[in-house]
Design an enzyme around this catalytic site. Structure first.
Site, PDB file in Angstrom:
ATOM      1  N   LYS A 191     -36.559 -20.380 -66.705  1.00 44.70           N
ATOM      2  CA  LYS A 191     -35.277 -20.603 -67.362  1.00 44.70           C
ATOM      3  C   LYS A 191     -35.427 -21.778 -68.311  1.00 44.70           C
ATOM      4  O   LYS A 191     -35.775 -22.881 -67.901  1.00 44.70           O
ATOM      5  CB  LYS A 191     -34.196 -20.887 -66.323  1.00 44.70           C
ATOM      6  CG  LYS A 191     -32.825 -21.114 -66.932  1.00 44.70           C
ATOM      7  CD  LYS A 191     -31.780 -21.294 -65.854  1.00 44.70           C
ATOM      8  CE  LYS A 191     -30.426 -21.572 -66.437  1.00 44.70           C
ATOM      9  NZ  LYS A 191     -29.407 -21.733 -65.373  1.00 44.70           N
ATOM     10  N   LYS A 227     -35.097 -16.290 -68.850  1.00 45.95           N
ATOM     11  CA  LYS A 227     -33.788 -16.539 -69.453  1.00 45.95           C
ATOM     12  C   LYS A 227     -33.909 -17.644 -70.480  1.00 45.95           C
ATOM     13  O   LYS A 227     -34.482 -18.680 -70.157  1.00 45.95           O
ATOM     14  CB  LYS A 227     -32.817 -16.948 -68.336  1.00 45.95           C
ATOM     15  CG  LYS A 227     -31.404 -17.246 -68.775  1.00 45.95           C
ATOM     16  CD  LYS A 227     -30.531 -17.630 -67.588  1.00 45.95           C
ATOM     17  CE  LYS A 227     -29.109 -17.882 -68.067  1.00 45.95           C
ATOM     18  NZ  LYS A 227     -28.207 -18.256 -66.987  1.00 45.95           N
TER      19      LYS A 227
HETATM   20 ZN   LIG Z   1     -26.883 -24.675 -63.031  1.00 46.64          ZN
END
Ligand SMILES: [Zn+2]
Length: 315
Positions: free
Chosen positions: A188, A241
């Site tokens: 992420k 992501k």
């Molecule tokens: Zn968070």
């Protein structure tokens, strides 16, 4: 002479040789639940639902053919610790119990993080101005267990603390949830594309930013190290992501690991196309389908997308 245009001459020929297809079974719809319903006129999928409205939305999308939802909670009250995240009467826990009854066929996934629940908006508890990794991990594990107790089918830790997959796995196993999968946001990135989500989830950090725990968008080898650790710690699915800025990362994860790989087509990716189509600059449906096809072509087996409900009618 080789003429590649031969196979492009009609819809049917093109369909015969098409390499990538979108399948609604692979898509997950994010849903926001809070104390009251707050529709979002410009970005409808980022609207917030009360528990009651969430149930009718879930029933509707389920009827349309959506298979899975990912829940984000916005609590009535926030505190420094984010204690609303693991409250058994918290907003996500209440929603899960209702959804479990109302839409038994729907796969219920939950975001496991503290940023929607902390008064300062960071993804964990603070020690000075820093997020305390190990103190946060322990609270994330409690949160995950409380979600599964309330009916979650899978938990999705999205905080990027070190060691959290191991801690969540251990806590779930100790609570008798050995069968519950962990969908890890393994790679992420600290991305500018999360803006509309932070407004919807009221989770913008009150100071500083998340670059101390989320990944530098410049790095791909580091993403593979993150995935490697998560695999070792017990992740069942790896998520990258955001999706579109990281198609190369999705491809690299797909090639290196045999676990299911997913991608999160984030709020900024959705908002860009919504804004451009509102001005008549792009055709939303065509641009969204092309974007999602690119994400799947890059190697994503599953995709979290704000277009999942529309996809149910487009496909
Ligand atoms: Zn968070």
């Amino acid at each position: 002479m080789t003429r590649l245009r031969r196979l492009r001459r009609s819809d049917r020929l093109r369909a015969l040789v098409r390499e990538t297809r979108l399948d609604l079974d692979d898509f997950i719809l994010p849903l926001f639940v809070g104390p009251t319903t707050q529709p979002n006129a410009d970005l409808p999928a980022l609207g917030r639902h009360s528990v009651e409205d969430l149930v009718s939305e879930a029933e509707e999308v389920s009827r349309l053919g959506v298979r899975a939802v990912l829940l984000f909670g916005i609590p009535e009250e926030k505190d420094a610790e984010g204690s609303g995240a693991w409250d058994e009467d918290g907003v996500v826990q209440c929603a899960l119990r209702e959804l479990r009854e109302a839409a038994p066929g729907l796969v219920l996934m939950t975001d496991v993080c503290l940023c929607e629940y902390t008064s300062h908006g960071h993804c964990g508890v603070l020690e000075g101005d820093e997020v305390d990794n190990d103190a946060t991990v322990e609270r994330l594990a409690r949160t995950a267990v409380s979600h599964v107790e309330a009916g979650a089918d899978a938990v999705c830790p999205s905080d990027m603390m070190d060691g959290r997959i191991r801690a969540v796995r251990a806590a779930l196993d100790e609570s008798g949830f050995e069968e519950t999968p962990i969908v890890s946001y393994a790679a992420k990135y600290a991305s500018a594309f999360y803006g509309p989500f932070r407004d919807a989830a009221e989770s913008a950090p009150a100071f500083g930013d998340r670059r101390g725990y989320q990944m530098d968008p410049a790095n791909v080898r580091e993403a593979l190290r993150e995935c490697e650790l998560d695999v070792r710690e017990g992740a069942d699915v790896l998520i990258v992501k955001p999706a579109l800025p990281n198609l190369d990362v999705i491809r690299a994860v797909r090639e290196r690991f045999d676990l299911p790989a997913g991608a999160y087509n984030v709020s900024g990716e959705y908002a860009m196309l919504k804004a451009a189509s509102a001005r008549g600059w792009l055709d939303e449906r065509q641009a969204a389908l092309e974007s999602l096809t690119a994400v799947v072509r890059a190697g994503a087996d599953l995709v979290v997308s704000y277009w999942t409900k529309e996809l149910a009618t487009w496909l």
